[in-house]
Scaffold this motif. Structure first.
Motif, PDB file in Angstrom:
ATOM      1  N   ALA A 175      36.275  43.315  55.751  1.00 32.56           N
ATOM      2  CA  ALA A 175      35.295  44.231  55.165  1.00 32.56           C
ATOM      3  C   ALA A 175      34.694  45.135  56.235  1.00 32.56           C
ATOM      4  O   ALA A 175      34.462  46.337  55.998  1.00 32.56           O
ATOM      5  CB  ALA A 175      34.202  43.437  54.464  1.00 32.56           C
ATOM      6  N   ASP A 176      34.450  44.566  57.415  1.00 33.99           N
ATOM      7  CA  ASP A 176      33.912  45.383  58.510  1.00 33.99           C
ATOM      8  C   ASP A 176      34.906  46.482  58.898  1.00 33.99           C
ATOM      9  O   ASP A 176      34.509  47.629  59.164  1.00 33.99           O
ATOM     10  CB  ASP A 176      33.622  44.506  59.726  1.00 33.99           C
ATOM     11  N   TYR A 177      36.176  46.142  58.955  1.00 33.30           N
ATOM     12  CA  TYR A 177      37.199  47.137  59.282  1.00 33.30           C
ATOM     13  C   TYR A 177      37.255  48.215  58.201  1.00 33.30           C
ATOM     14  O   TYR A 177      37.306  49.412  58.505  1.00 33.30           O
ATOM     15  CB  TYR A 177      38.563  46.466  59.436  1.00 33.30           C
ATOM     16  N   ARG A 178      37.242  47.797  56.933  1.00 34.79           N
ATOM     17  CA  ARG A 178      37.264  48.754  55.812  1.00 34.79           C
ATOM     18  C   ARG A 178      36.094  49.729  55.910  1.00 34.79           C
ATOM     19  O   ARG A 178      36.262  50.945  55.791  1.00 34.79           O
ATOM     20  CB  ARG A 178      37.205  47.988  54.499  1.00 34.79           C
ATOM     21  N   ASP A 179      34.910  49.198  56.153  1.00 38.38           N
ATOM     22  CA  ASP A 179      33.722  50.055  56.225  1.00 38.38           C
ATOM     23  C   ASP A 179      33.782  50.991  57.436  1.00 38.38           C
ATOM     24  O   ASP A 179      33.284  52.134  57.387  1.00 38.38           O
ATOM     25  CB  ASP A 179      32.464  49.191  56.288  1.00 38.38           C
ATOM     26  N   LEU A 224      34.451  56.658  59.227  1.00 38.16           N
ATOM     27  CA  LEU A 224      35.173  57.712  59.929  1.00 38.16           C
ATOM     28  C   LEU A 224      35.495  58.867  58.987  1.00 38.16           C
ATOM     29  O   LEU A 224      35.338  60.037  59.332  1.00 38.16           O
ATOM     30  CB  LEU A 224      36.469  57.165  60.531  1.00 38.16           C
ATOM     31  N   VAL A 225      35.948  58.516  57.783  1.00 34.64           N
ATOM     32  CA  VAL A 225      36.324  59.538  56.813  1.00 34.64           C
ATOM     33  C   VAL A 225      35.086  60.318  56.374  1.00 34.64           C
ATOM     34  O   VAL A 225      35.079  61.557  56.346  1.00 34.64           O
ATOM     35  CB  VAL A 225      37.033  58.899  55.601  1.00 34.64           C
ATOM     36  N   HIS A 226      34.015  59.596  56.044  1.00 31.04           N
ATOM     37  CA  HIS A 226      32.797  60.271  55.573  1.00 31.04           C
ATOM     38  C   HIS A 226      32.167  61.122  56.668  1.00 31.04           C
ATOM     39  O   HIS A 226      31.632  62.212  56.403  1.00 31.04           O
ATOM     40  CB  HIS A 226      31.794  59.231  55.069  1.00 31.04           C
ATOM     41  N   GLU A 227      32.211  60.631  57.889  1.00 31.11           N
ATOM     42  CA  GLU A 227      31.666  61.397  59.010  1.00 31.11           C
ATOM     43  C   GLU A 227      32.424  62.704  59.194  1.00 31.11           C
ATOM     44  O   GLU A 227      31.855  63.740  59.559  1.00 31.11           O
ATOM     45  CB  GLU A 227      31.758  60.562  60.297  1.00 31.11           C
ATOM     46  N   THR A 228      33.725  62.650  58.940  1.00 31.78           N
ATOM     47  CA  THR A 228      34.570  63.823  59.143  1.00 31.78           C
ATOM     48  C   THR A 228      34.484  64.817  57.991  1.00 31.78           C
ATOM     49  O   THR A 228      34.474  66.036  58.192  1.00 31.78           O
ATOM     50  CB  THR A 228      36.038  63.382  59.349  1.00 31.78           C
ATOM     51  N   SER A 229      34.398  64.283  56.745  1.00 30.94           N
ATOM     52  CA  SER A 229      34.500  65.161  55.573  1.00 30.94           C
ATOM     53  C   SER A 229      33.236  65.222  54.726  1.00 30.94           C
ATOM     54  O   SER A 229      33.092  66.119  53.899  1.00 30.94           O
ATOM     55  CB  SER A 229      35.644  64.683  54.688  1.00 30.94           C
ATOM     56  N   GLY A 230      32.355  64.241  54.904  1.00 32.08           N
ATOM     57  CA  GLY A 230      31.208  64.141  54.009  1.00 32.08           C
ATOM     58  C   GLY A 230      31.633  63.573  52.665  1.00 32.08           C
ATOM     59  O   GLY A 230      32.789  63.184  52.452  1.00 32.08           O
ATOM     60  N   HIS A 231      30.703  63.501  51.728  1.00 32.70           N
ATOM     61  CA  HIS A 231      31.024  63.023  50.379  1.00 32.70           C
ATOM     62  C   HIS A 231      31.525  64.195  49.532  1.00 32.70           C
ATOM     63  O   HIS A 231      31.462  65.361  49.938  1.00 32.70           O
ATOM     64  CB  HIS A 231      29.794  62.373  49.748  1.00 32.70           C
ATOM     65  N   ASP A 232      32.030  63.890  48.377  1.00 29.18           N
ATOM     66  CA  ASP A 232      32.541  64.894  47.448  1.00 29.18           C
ATOM     67  C   ASP A 232      33.641  65.734  48.101  1.00 29.18           C
ATOM     68  O   ASP A 232      33.706  66.956  47.942  1.00 29.18           O
ATOM     69  CB  ASP A 232      31.404  65.811  46.963  1.00 29.18           C
ATOM     70  N   ALA A 233      34.532  65.054  48.825  1.00 32.58           N
ATOM     71  CA  ALA A 233      35.617  65.740  49.525  1.00 32.58           C
ATOM     72  C   ALA A 233      36.950  65.398  48.871  1.00 32.58           C
ATOM     73  O   ALA A 233      37.080  64.429  48.114  1.00 32.58           O
ATOM     74  CB  ALA A 233      35.644  65.326  50.990  1.00 32.58           C
ATOM     75  N   VAL A 255      47.575  58.388  53.325  1.00 29.60           N
ATOM     76  CA  VAL A 255      49.001  58.190  53.576  1.00 29.60           C
ATOM     77  C   VAL A 255      49.204  56.746  54.010  1.00 29.60           C
ATOM     78  O   VAL A 255      48.687  56.321  55.049  1.00 29.60           O
ATOM     79  CB  VAL A 255      49.511  59.167  54.658  1.00 29.60           C
ATOM     80  N   GLY A 256      49.913  55.983  53.188  1.00 31.07           N
ATOM     81  CA  GLY A 256      50.091  54.556  53.445  1.00 31.07           C
ATOM     82  C   GLY A 256      48.924  53.776  52.877  1.00 31.07           C
ATOM     83  O   GLY A 256      48.182  53.122  53.616  1.00 31.07           O
ATOM     84  N   CYS A 257      48.746  53.852  51.545  1.00 34.30           N
ATOM     85  CA  CYS A 257      47.547  53.273  50.928  1.00 34.30           C
ATOM     86  C   CYS A 257      47.593  51.757  50.805  1.00 34.30           C
ATOM     87  O   CYS A 257      46.560  51.109  50.657  1.00 34.30           O
ATOM     88  CB  CYS A 257      47.324  53.904  49.548  1.00 34.30           C
ATOM     89  N   GLY A 258      48.783  51.153  50.845  1.00 34.58           N
ATOM     90  CA  GLY A 258      48.899  49.708  50.848  1.00 34.58           C
ATOM     91  C   GLY A 258      48.203  49.028  49.691  1.00 34.58           C
ATOM     92  O   GLY A 258      48.348  49.421  48.523  1.00 34.58           O
ATOM     93  N   SER A 259      47.395  48.040  49.979  1.00 39.82           N
ATOM     94  CA  SER A 259      46.775  47.188  48.949  1.00 39.82           C
ATOM     95  C   SER A 259      45.584  47.833  48.271  1.00 39.82           C
ATOM     96  O   SER A 259      45.036  47.281  47.325  1.00 39.82           O
ATOM     97  CB  SER A 259      46.327  45.872  49.586  1.00 39.82           C
ATOM     98  N   GLY A 260      45.119  48.985  48.770  1.00 39.70           N
ATOM     99  CA  GLY A 260      43.960  49.630  48.171  1.00 39.70           C
ATOM    100  C   GLY A 260      42.667  49.348  48.899  1.00 39.70           C
ATOM    101  O   GLY A 260      41.586  49.677  48.394  1.00 39.70           O
ATOM    102  N   LEU A 261      42.719  48.760  50.073  1.00 34.25           N
ATOM    103  CA  LEU A 261      41.515  48.414  50.822  1.00 34.25           C
ATOM    104  C   LEU A 261      40.657  49.653  51.084  1.00 34.25           C
ATOM    105  O   LEU A 261      39.433  49.627  50.882  1.00 34.25           O
ATOM    106  CB  LEU A 261      41.916  47.760  52.153  1.00 34.25           C
ATOM    107  N   ILE A 262      41.282  50.747  51.540  1.00 34.16           N
ATOM    108  CA  ILE A 262      40.527  51.962  51.850  1.00 34.16           C
ATOM    109  C   ILE A 262      40.198  52.727  50.560  1.00 34.16           C
ATOM    110  O   ILE A 262      39.119  53.324  50.435  1.00 34.16           O
ATOM    111  CB  ILE A 262      41.319  52.854  52.826  1.00 34.16           C
ATOM    112  N   THR A 263      41.101  52.675  49.605  1.00 32.82           N
ATOM    113  CA  THR A 263      40.859  53.379  48.337  1.00 32.82           C
ATOM    114  C   THR A 263      39.573  52.905  47.680  1.00 32.82           C
ATOM    115  O   THR A 263      38.739  53.717  47.238  1.00 32.82           O
ATOM    116  CB  THR A 263      42.044  53.159  47.377  1.00 32.82           C
ATOM    117  N   GLU A 264      39.367  51.606  47.631  1.00 29.86           N
ATOM    118  CA  GLU A 264      38.187  51.087  46.944  1.00 29.86           C
ATOM    119  C   GLU A 264      36.893  51.452  47.664  1.00 29.86           C
ATOM    120  O   GLU A 264      35.823  51.497  47.051  1.00 29.86           O
ATOM    121  CB  GLU A 264      38.289  49.574  46.777  1.00 29.86           C
ATOM    122  N   ALA A 265      36.981  51.747  48.978  1.00 27.15           N
ATOM    123  CA  ALA A 265      35.773  52.101  49.734  1.00 27.15           C
ATOM    124  C   ALA A 265      35.496  53.598  49.726  1.00 27.15           C
ATOM    125  O   ALA A 265      34.334  54.007  49.811  1.00 27.15           O
ATOM    126  CB  ALA A 265      35.915  51.612  51.175  1.00 27.15           C
TER     127      ALA A 265
END
Length: 784
Positions: free
Chosen positions: A205-209, A214-223, A228-238
């Motif tokens: 969970a710490d890794y996911r967050d 990183l993504v939110h810092e770079t793009s903000g919300h509503d982006a 690429v390489g979504c795997g099990s959905g760990l990042i998708t759900e966050a």
């Protein structure tokens, strides 16, 4: 032969009457081309699992490869590294380097990465030839060495190296299976080894967050987010719940469906596309604020694939957007089977791919993550404000490294010889030997010196097209020089033993008993490893072996008779010399062994070589009188690359030379002339020793040991006598609370080849001193 008592008789001039004409204007490519004309259909190179190459085929292949090298800017004055285990194509690559007029530099893939990088930089290597198993590591090295502009892997026949490495069926099956795992940690790729489960749900969970931040810092919300390489959905759900648009891609249709389902269940629609990373730009429409690859890069086939993928994904990111690469593996920090990315590559990305305007490499704070995650790093690649669109291709001839040159590029070239590029006085190769200052020395050897060696060996031992040599030595061991070029120049066959075959002495016995091997060449210790397995063999098929060449270390007195018992037709020859004198410069045919000999005699100088036994004033010693051994003549190397001071110290003017300007090499050996014209080797003058056939400067090992963190002082000795039983022992004085032996060993393994790491490491409170103030080595030896 009997040892003469010391007398004051001066060694007669006839002992060095070795002059014999040979082709002083010839190069190694000259000899090999002539052999191909004489024996075009005769086998030149054979190996298990390959069709092999005839001399005619080898000549044509190496002409094509030499033309590719010339197209890449390789020529006289260039150094081309070989980073490969023994294969027929690796041998062909060395011939191609010589045909292009360059010098080859062999590097052992088993050496620590740090050592290889250092040597590549020192030699200003322009091009590196890799084997298929070493390609990934070679691509990592590419970004650490400014001069290294090109990597060639002739073993790969596809146009793009990654095409041969990408196994679609295996990838899809694996990730389909992983995504369907009921355990959420295993489905996300954690704790896959049931015996080693370092991660708890909170760690993941710490890794996911962390990635989400990183993504939110770079793009903000509503982006608009592309994963690429979504795997099990760990990042998708966050991340998906806060995104304006979220597209999840993966080679596994099962993974894509799972991510779409996660989004639907969370009320955050997720678009899905089954696609490999390099296909995403063709299968996904629109522009995105951020493209994220989290724990994905390590699964890509190679560096060329990564660069191609980044180049294509840049076209999907709107101006001012970014690519986020999370969980990257630094080759300087972690051993891993997956794709490792040197940070230096990412830092240079803006000059390689113009769409990227800047790159942030972000290290993780110590203790912030569990397990391997702590050692990983992340990167944010900022895309320029230029209009979006397909990134422009980059010309690889400029040395960008965007692709690996392959066998397909070799096949594109004509099989016509290049104009003569090298002369007999040009450098053919540079082989590293251990250095007393802590740095290896690169010995530079001319074509003419090798031609003289080949002429002598092939004439002296009647080597012909009927001969087949079993090639078992490393390219980094100079015995390989004759193994390849000498036998091929005679029109004979080199049977290349693979890494796995050399690692199994029983397999080598099988080859000796079932294949028509006529020549064996190795250090005595290597053959001694095989001898016990010979006693277990069938005993059949041993009539072919006619010549056994032993060099590089003391030859045990019992070994020649053991060889002749096992191979009734074999003649045993002990050879000596130095890497600085072109492999061998003396030989001794071992007949009846006198049990009272201290060792097998060193022998007589080869053709066009002269041996001097001199006192401290550089005066010739009398017959039977010990002195310092110097070697002179056409066998002497040019010197050490980039080290004129050491060259001047070891390669001195020869006052007895028949031609002005010749040098003699100070070997560092103690020796004496015997009355029958043979030289007896008496040991070393300095810290240089032979261990299992490898020449090692104790000073280099001592320097590495002293530089280990927490080590205050160090000393290194040999133990176990002479020959194959000799090992290294290291003594170190730790600072208070300093490292234990296991920690020190790990540190040494990271900077020294395995054969230079002491077999024994002892912690001592202080190094004992002799009355002279020097370290008392005898006192240390008593601790063993």
């Amino acid at each position: 032969m009997t040892s003469a008592a010391p007398t004051r008789a001066t060694p007669p001039a006839s002992f060095n009457d070795t002059q014999r004409p040979y082709r002083t204007d010839a190069t190694l490519p000259d000899l090999l081309r002539e052999a191909a004309r004489r024996e075009p259909d005769h086998p030149a190179l054979t190996a298990t699992g390959t069709a092999g190459l005839t001399h005619g085929e080898l000549d044509a292949l190496t002409d094509r490869m030499a033309r590719l090298l010339a197209d890449l800017g390789v020529g006289p004055g260039s150094h081309v590294a070989l980073y490969s285990d023994r294969t027929p194509l690796a041998v062909a690559a060395l011939i191609a380097v010589l045909k292009a007029g360059a010098a080859y530099v062999p590097l052992d893939p088993a050496w620590p990465r740090q050592r290889v990088v250092s040597l590549l930089r020192r030699m200003d290597v322009a091009c590196l030839v890799a084997g298929r198993p070493t390609l990934r590591a070679a691509q990592e090295l590419r970004w650490e060495v400014p001069s290294l502009r090109h990597v060639l892997c002739p073993a790969i026949e596809a146009r793009e190296s990654w095409e041969a490495l990408l196994d679609r069926e295996m990838v899809e099956t694996f990730f389909d299976f992983l995504s369907a795992e009921p355990d959420p940690l295993e489905a996300a790729g954690f704790n896959l080894r049931r015996s080693h489960r370092p991660y708890r749900p909170q760690d993941v969970a710490d890794y996911r967050d962390h990635v989400a931040s990183l993504v939110h810092e770079t793009s903000g919300h509503d982006a608009a987010i592309l994963e690429v390489g979504c795997g099990s959905g760990l990042i998708t759900e966050a991340v998906a719940p806060t995104a304006r648009r979220y597209v999840a891609t993966d080679p596994s249709p099962v993974a894509v469906d799972k991510n779409v389902r996660i989004g639907a269940e969370a009320g955050s629609p997720v678009e899905g596309a089954a696609a490999y990373a390099h296909e995403v730009a063709d299968k996904v429409q629109g522009l995105f604020d951020v493209a994220v690859l989290a724990s994905t890069v390590q699964f890509l086939p190679d560096m060329g694939y990564l660069l191609r993928t980044l180049n294509s994904l840049a076209g999907l990111v709107r101006p001012g957007g970014a690519l986020v690469l999370a969980d990257l593996i630094d080759p300087d920090v972690e051993e891993h089977a997956g794709l490792r990315v040197p940070p230096r590559l990412l830092e240079r990305l803006p000059e390689l791919l113009p769409r990227f305007v800047s790159v942030e490499v972000r290290r993780r704070p110590a203790g912030a993550f569990a397990g391997e995650l702590e050692h990983r790093y992340d990167a944010v690649l900022h895309v320029s404000g230029e209009p979006a669109g397909a990134a422009a291709p980059v010309d690889d001839r400029t040395g960008t490294g965007l692709r690996v040159w392959t066998g397909a590029d070799v096949a594109d070239r004509p099989a016509t010889p290049l104009p003569e590029a090298a002369t007999a006085d040009d450098i053919a190769y540079a082989i590293f030997t251990s250095g007393s200052t802590g740095l290896p020395k690169a010995v530079l050897v001319r074509h003419g010196a090798v031609v003289n060696l080949v002429d002598w060996m092939n004439r002296e031992h009647a080597v012909s097209p009927a001969d087949r040599l079993l090639f078992v030595t490393s390219f980094c061991f100079d015995l390989s020089v004759y193994d390849m070029f000498g036998v091929l120049a005679a029109g004979g066959t080199v049977r290349v033993a693979g890494h796995d075959e050399v690692a199994e002495p029983g397999r080598l016995v099988e080859i000796l008993e079932t294949e028509p091997i006529t020549i064996w060449d190795s250090a005595p210790a290597a053959l001694s490893m095989v001898m016990p397995f010979l006693r277990l063999g069938t005993g059949s098929g041993r009539e072919d072996l006619r010549l056994v060449l032993l060099s590089g270390d003391w030859v045990p007195l019992a070994l020649p008779d053991e060889v002749r018992d096992a191979f009734p037709r074999a003649s045993v020859v002990a050879l000596g010399g130095a890497t600085e004198c072109t492999v061998w410069s003396n030989g001794f045919r071992v007949g009846e062994v006198d049990p009272d000999w201290p060792s097998i005699p060193y022998g007589r100088p080869m053709q066009n070589a002269r041996y001097y036994v001199l006192d401290e004033e550089l005066r010739p010693c009398a017959l039977g009188e010990p002195g310092d051994l110097y070697i002179a003549g056409d066998c002497v190397a040019v010197g050490y690359a980039g080290d004129p001071r050491l060259t001047a110290a070891r390669f001195r003017p020869d006052p007895w030379a028949p031609r002005p300007g010749e040098t003699m090499y100070r070997t560092g050996d103690r020796a004496r002339w015997l009355a029958d014209g043979n030289v007896e080797f008496l040991g070393r003058l300095d810290d240089q020793v032979k261990v299992r056939g490898y020449r090692i400067e104790l000073g280099e090992v001592r320097a590495a040991l002293a530089q280990c963190p927490g080590v205050r002082a160090a000393e290194v000795l040999t133990a176990g006598g002479t020959g194959e039983g000799r090992t290294l022992a290291g003594f170190y004085v730790p600072v208070p609370g300093g490292p234990d032996g296991a920690t020190v060993r790990d540190q040494l393994t990271g900077v020294l080849p395995a054969y230079m790491v002491p077999a024994r490491l002892l912690s001592v409170p202080a190094l004992p001193l002799a009355p002279t103030g020097k370290v008392d080595r005898e006192a240390l030896a008593r601790l063993l």
